[in-house]
Design a protein around this motif. Structure first.
Motif, short mmCIF file in Angstrom:
data_model
loop_
_atom_site.label_atom_id
_atom_site.label_comp_id
_atom_site.label_asym_id
_atom_site.label_seq_id
_atom_site.Cartn_x
_atom_site.Cartn_y
_atom_site.Cartn_z
N LEU A 158 74.23 41.16 72.38
CA LEU A 158 75.50 41.42 72.83
C LEU A 158 76.04 42.76 72.75
O LEU A 158 76.58 43.17 73.68
CB LEU A 158 76.45 40.25 72.07
N LEU A 159 75.73 43.45 71.55
CA LEU A 159 76.56 44.75 71.60
C LEU A 159 75.88 45.92 72.21
O LEU A 159 76.47 46.47 73.14
CB LEU A 159 76.37 45.32 70.09
N ARG A 160 74.60 45.55 72.28
CA ARG A 160 73.75 47.06 72.84
C ARG A 160 73.05 46.59 74.19
O ARG A 160 72.52 47.26 74.86
CB ARG A 160 72.77 47.42 71.91
N GLY A 161 72.90 45.03 74.54
CA GLY A 161 72.30 44.55 75.75
C GLY A 161 70.71 44.95 75.33
O GLY A 161 70.53 45.40 74.19
N THR A 162 69.89 44.66 76.42
CA THR A 162 68.36 44.73 76.09
C THR A 162 67.95 44.77 77.52
O THR A 162 68.22 44.29 78.52
CB THR A 162 67.75 43.67 75.31
N SER A 163 66.59 45.46 77.44
CA SER A 163 65.87 45.57 78.92
C SER A 163 64.32 45.34 78.60
O SER A 163 63.99 45.87 77.67
CB SER A 163 66.27 46.77 79.61
N ILE A 164 63.66 45.13 79.63
CA ILE A 164 62.37 45.09 79.67
C ILE A 164 61.75 45.26 80.94
O ILE A 164 62.14 44.79 82.01
CB ILE A 164 61.80 43.76 78.88
N GLU A 165 60.64 46.15 80.92
CA GLU A 165 59.98 46.42 82.24
C GLU A 165 58.63 45.87 82.23
O GLU A 165 57.79 46.44 81.65
CB GLU A 165 60.03 48.19 82.49
N ILE A 166 58.44 44.93 83.18
CA ILE A 166 57.29 44.41 83.34
C ILE A 166 56.79 44.65 84.81
O ILE A 166 57.43 44.28 85.71
CB ILE A 166 57.25 42.84 83.25
N ASP A 167 55.62 45.16 84.96
CA ASP A 167 55.04 45.45 86.30
C ASP A 167 55.94 46.31 87.09
O ASP A 167 56.01 46.00 88.49
CB ASP A 167 54.60 43.93 87.06
N GLY A 168 56.74 47.27 86.67
CA GLY A 168 57.48 48.13 87.26
C GLY A 168 58.74 47.46 87.52
O GLY A 168 59.61 48.13 88.12
N VAL A 169 59.20 46.33 87.22
CA VAL A 169 60.29 45.67 87.56
C VAL A 169 61.13 45.50 86.04
O VAL A 169 60.87 44.83 85.19
CB VAL A 169 60.33 44.23 88.10
N THR A 170 62.49 46.01 86.38
CA THR A 170 63.31 45.94 85.02
C THR A 170 64.13 44.83 85.12
O THR A 170 64.92 44.51 85.97
CB THR A 170 64.08 47.22 84.91
N GLN A 171 64.22 43.98 83.84
CA GLN A 171 64.96 43.12 83.49
C GLN A 171 65.98 43.35 82.61
O GLN A 171 65.73 44.02 81.66
CB GLN A 171 64.25 41.98 83.14
N ARG A 172 67.40 43.45 83.10
CA ARG A 172 68.36 43.94 82.00
C ARG A 172 69.58 43.08 81.72
O ARG A 172 69.83 42.36 82.70
CB ARG A 172 68.74 45.23 82.91
N MET A 173 70.04 42.98 80.60
CA MET A 173 71.05 42.41 80.14
C MET A 173 71.91 43.43 79.80
O MET A 173 71.63 44.23 78.54
CB MET A 173 70.91 41.20 78.92
N PRO A 174 73.05 43.68 80.22
CA PRO A 174 74.14 44.64 80.09
C PRO A 174 74.63 44.50 78.44
O PRO A 174 74.78 43.18 78.05
CB PRO A 174 74.97 44.55 80.88
N GLY A 175 75.14 45.49 77.71
CA GLY A 175 75.53 45.38 76.39
C GLY A 175 76.98 45.24 76.69
O GLY A 175 77.64 45.96 77.70
N PHE A 176 77.69 44.41 75.78
CA PHE A 176 79.09 44.37 75.88
C PHE A 176 79.90 45.00 74.72
O PHE A 176 81.08 44.80 74.62
CB PHE A 176 79.41 42.86 76.07
N GLY A 177 79.14 45.87 74.15
CA GLY A 177 79.77 46.49 72.83
C GLY A 177 80.94 47.36 73.25
O GLY A 177 81.88 47.41 72.40
N GLY A 178 80.79 47.79 74.52
CA GLY A 178 81.83 48.71 74.86
C GLY A 178 83.14 48.19 75.50
O GLY A 178 84.26 48.82 75.49
N VAL A 179 83.02 46.81 75.91
CA VAL A 179 84.28 46.03 76.12
C VAL A 179 84.83 45.09 75.43
O VAL A 179 85.84 44.53 75.56
CB VAL A 179 84.15 45.46 77.66
N TYR A 180 83.90 44.38 74.46
CA TYR A 180 84.33 43.39 73.49
C TYR A 180 84.73 44.13 72.13
O TYR A 180 84.02 44.93 71.61
CB TYR A 180 83.06 42.44 73.46
N SER A 181 85.82 43.35 71.59
CA SER A 181 85.92 43.85 70.18
C SER A 181 85.08 42.88 69.40
O SER A 181 84.35 42.29 69.87
CB SER A 181 87.57 43.34 69.98
N ASP A 182 85.01 43.24 68.03
CA ASP A 182 84.33 42.80 67.11
C ASP A 182 84.52 41.09 67.05
O ASP A 182 83.62 40.29 66.98
CB ASP A 182 84.42 43.26 65.62
N THR A 183 85.74 40.76 67.14
CA THR A 183 86.42 39.34 67.29
C THR A 183 85.71 38.57 68.39
O THR A 183 85.23 37.58 68.44
CB THR A 183 87.77 39.33 67.35
#
Lengths: 155, 439
Positions: free
Chosen positions: B380-405
């Motif tokens: 949730l904070l940093r997101g994650t990504s993985i590149e398989i066979d040249g295609v990137t799957q990405r979950m964006p991180g929400f650390g920049g817009v979400y508070s700790d709460t």
């Protein structure tokens, strides 16, 4: 070769299978009613239906619709629910700038297909992923309720 | 007088035991060089890949020896340890800053014995696992690295506190914890099993993350692959335990996870494991993936500590569809659910099957079943990504817009809805993670 239907007619594509479906719809099929918003499936402007399910076409690889049926805003009026939703949108004068509205309508149609008389909570749950920069949310909510009423009346 | 005699006796015993221990460790056989078909590259190695490149990928050298956004193998990636930061070295053939001048002997010693050009290596370099590799395999890796363009990039100085900055001290650590033994095939097992054991151990060094460490920071052999926390992420239990490990995963699920980072109906690899799949596992041949599965199936089941049980059919998910949630148990604070419906449902959907991509499916995933939310907070904070066979799957991180709460609220909602678990994530904990290492 990737083959699929768009709004009922057959399409075939043999380019990059990882190209987003949205690129295909707008640039290849010339169906520009579906809009590009954020490009990361966070705003809902590019919502289309794949086999009746609402999907963000900006992140959907065209290869993943192989053998499936895609429906866009251009065919919404050809379905009873889509037609009612569009009428309600016009009657309620929902859009302001209009950019997000094709996505809003596609999500609203999917919602009414799933649940013909949604509550406010249902509308929140199904529509919150569709962002409107003009904040037409109250009119969107009213139009969905109005379409639902007509749907109940016609049924 | 009597006391002095007694004390003298005790010292003598300690000395004798210590000498015996040292002699035992020094005289202990290292075992023969592992031989084909167990050692070496896969038998179904693709034509366009050299043996050395394949082994380099299987040993996942790139993951550590590449800085974020940097040239592959040029080093510089920092590793934050409790006693300071150490940096991965430059493995390109640059004569000044890389391995350009290294002899075969020196390279083999670094990889198998943990002794580098400046003395003992720290076991962040997994020589504790690599020690099982065959000399031929290590030299094939060296040959591949030497075929790369040299990059002149000095490795930053480690910043370890005393006494950890004294490399000679590692000799004692090695004496206590390092078992320098070559891989020996088990003749009672199939070739595939042995191949899998060689891939998971000496090459892939799975245990370095997935095995809990003891007080001396060494792998606890009796808890092999039982799962632990690494760099703020969760390395889950991958023993054959059917409740806590991968015992109830199907072969297809294991194959999907290992070869493309997604197990249908189970987890998607994220964070450090996404890197493992991206840099290493996706390049393994089908035969080698099956060998790994054969081996993992045989790993002694362990429950491990603070491990996760996965509910693959939670009630709230079963009651939901793609567009609408089923009736969630009423929550006091609807904040988490509101955030989910606005920012998460667009990809993950209420029934958690993933909308645009299978990688976004949440049902059956370990991270949404872990009440501590360890990996969930990181994603949730940093997101994650993985590149398989040249295609990137990405979950964006929400650390920049979400508070700790916000993060805590959405994490606990996700744990309740998708895992049927009572999440224990607090805003304070999120703040701590936010300040901690990315991975």
């Amino acid at each position: 070769m990737i083959t699929f239907t768009v709004n009922g007619s057959s399409h075939a594509f043999d380019g990059d299978p990882n190209m987003p479906l949205l690129w295909y719809l707008r640039d290849e099929a010339d169906l520009t009613g579906t809009k590009f918003g954020c490009g990361i499936a966070m705003c809902g402007a590019c919502t289309v239906h794949i086999d009746g399910r609402p999907v963000r076409s900006c992140l959907t690889p065209v290869a993943s619709v192989d053998g499936r049926s895609v429906e866009t805003i251009e065919t919404a009026e050809n379905h009873p629910i889509g037609k009612l939703v569009q009428q309600a949108w016009v009657e309620g004068q929902v859009p302001q700038c209009g950019y997000c509205q094709s996505g809003q309508i596609m999500s609203a149609v999917a919602l009414l297909k799933t649940k013909p008389s949604p509550t406010d909570d249902d509308i929140d749950a199904a529509m919150s992923g569709n962002i409107c920069r003009c904040a037409t949310y109250p009119r969107i909510r009213a139009a969905i309720h109005s379409a639902a009423e007509k749907l109940a009346y016609e049924a | 007088m009597k006391f002095r005699k007694l004390a003298g006796g005790a010292v003598a015993i300690v000395v004798i035991v210590a000498v015996a221990f040292v002699a035992y460790r020094l005289l202990k056989p290292e075992g023969p060089e592992p031989t084909p078909p167990i050692a070496g590259a896969a038998q179904d190695l693709p034509d366009d890949m050299s043996r050395g490149e394949y082994l380099t990928k299987a040993a996942d050298c790139a993951a550590c020896h590449t800085e974020k956004g940097g040239t592959p193998f040029a080093g510089g990636r920092p590793f934050q340890l409790p006693f300071g930061t150490i940096y991965a070295t430059n493995l390109t053939p640059d004569e000044e800053t890389g391995i350009g001048k290294w002899s075969d002997e020196a390279f083999v010693a670094a990889v198998r014995e943990g002794v580098g050009s400046e003395g003992h290596l720290y076991p962040a370099m997994p020589y504790t696992s690599y020690t099982g590799m065959s000399r031929d395999d290590i030299l094939a890796i060296k040959a591949y690295l030497e075929s790369l363009p040299p990059v002149n990039q000095p490795t930053p100085e480690n910043s370890l506190s005393f006494p950890f900055n004294q490399r000679w001290g590692m000799a004692f650590w090695n004496l206590a914890f390092f078992d320098e033994t070559r891989f020996t095939p088990d003749s009672d097992q199939s070739d595939a099993w042995n191949r899998g054991a060689y891939l998971a151990g000496p090459l892939g060094h799975c245990g370095e993350c997935h095995t809990p460490r003891n007080i001396g920071f060494a792998m606890q052999s009796h808890d092999y692959l039982a799962g632990t926390e690494v760099q703020g992420w969760k390395a889950y239990n991958t023993t054959s335990d059917s409740l806590y490990g991968i015992g109830s995963w199907s072969d297809d699920q294991l194959r999907g996870y290992l070869s493309r980072g997604h197990a249908p109906g189970r987890s998607s690899a994220s964070g450090p494991m996404a890197e493992v799949v991206e840099y290493s596992l996706q390049h393994l041949t089908d035969g080698d993936i099956d060998a790994l599965i054969a081996y993992l199936r045989s790993v002694e089941p362990e429950q491990g500590d603070r491990n996760v049980t996965v509910n693959v059919t939670p009630a709230a998910v079963e009651a939901s569809n793609a567009v609408l949630p089923g009736d969630d148990a009423p929550v006091e604070d609807p904040h988490g659910r509101r955030l989910f419906e606005g920012d998460c449902a667009g990809c993950h959907q209420w029934n958690g099957i993933g909308r645009q991509t299978e990688y976004a499916s949440l049902g059956g995933s370990s991270s949404v079943n872990d009440p501590t939310g360890t990996a969930l907070i990181q994603v949730l904070l940093r997101g994650t990504s993985i590149e398989i066979d040249g295609v990137t799957q990405r979950m964006p991180g929400f650390g920049g817009v979400y508070s700790d709460t916000d993060i805590a609220a959405v994490a606990n909602y996700v744990l309740a809805h998708f895992g049927d678990k009572e999440g224990t994530v607090t805003a304070d904990e999120v703040a701590e993670r936010r300040a901690g290492p990315a991975h």
